[in-house]
Write an enzyme that holds these catalytic residues in place. Sequence first.
Site, PDB file in Angstrom:
ATOM      1  N   HIS A 199      47.068  -5.925  36.302  1.00 37.51           N
ATOM      2  CA  HIS A 199      46.611  -6.334  34.969  1.00 37.51           C
ATOM      3  C   HIS A 199      47.658  -7.227  34.305  1.00 37.51           C
ATOM      4  CE1 HIS A 199      44.349  -2.262  34.869  1.00 37.51           C
ATOM      5  NE2 HIS A 199      43.441  -3.199  35.043  1.00 37.51           N
ATOM      6  N   LYS A 258      33.301   7.266  29.813  1.00 36.07           N
ATOM      7  CA  LYS A 258      34.389   7.379  30.778  1.00 36.07           C
ATOM      8  C   LYS A 258      35.459   8.329  30.252  1.00 36.07           C
ATOM      9  CE  LYS A 258      36.956   4.149  33.687  1.00 36.07           C
ATOM     10  NZ  LYS A 258      37.360   2.760  33.850  1.00 36.07           N
ATOM     11  N   ARG A 263      40.165  -8.735  42.382  1.00 36.34           N
ATOM     12  CA  ARG A 263      40.998  -8.306  43.514  1.00 36.34           C
ATOM     13  C   ARG A 263      40.259  -8.479  44.829  1.00 36.34           C
ATOM     14  NH1 ARG A 263      41.510  -2.303  42.112  1.00 36.34           N
ATOM     15  NH2 ARG A 263      39.389  -2.853  41.604  1.00 36.34           N
ATOM     16  N   SER A 319      43.788   1.084  38.464  1.00 39.01           N
ATOM     17  CA  SER A 319      44.155   2.196  37.582  1.00 39.01           C
ATOM     18  C   SER A 319      43.780   3.524  38.223  1.00 39.01           C
ATOM     19  CB  SER A 319      43.471   2.053  36.222  1.00 39.01           C
ATOM     20  OG  SER A 319      43.959   0.925  35.544  1.00 39.01           O
TER      21      SER A 319
END
Length: 157
Positions: free
Chosen positions: A17, A41, A90, A128
């Site tokens: 990030h 979440k 990614r 993460s």
Amino acid sequence: MNIAVYPGSFDPITKGHLDIITRGSKIYDKLIVAVLVNVDKKCLFNIEERVELIKKVTKNLKNVEVLSFEGLLVDFAKIHNSKVILKGLRTISDFEYEFQMALMNSKLNPDIETVFMMTSSAYSYVSSSSVKQVAKFGGNIEGLVPNELISEIIDKF
């Protein structure tokens, strides 16, 4: 002024990030890191903590602002006079998901463009979720997150 919004949950912020933030800050006059409040979440860090962690590691980037938001990203971008949503990629699977989101955002507001930036190859495997998994089981997260955040992440477990 050329303003971009870089959205995410950043729970926690990773070196991947930070790579996108640093590179994006060199391209845009102002880069707003938009930390998503996602009620669906379960986050390790609450929204205020995530904002503070990001501010801590971006304090040297004078054109970066860190804000939280909930609701539609295109509405947030419009309120902050941004015509660009910056997304880091990614993998191919990231692209498939983000491409669908970009099409939806374009449908909601055709004046806002999504720009994709590839994460540096050194961080292409970092997420993460993987950081949390490694930290939870006592693994070494050095090199995955900014050094100044390691103890705060480990303390959460």
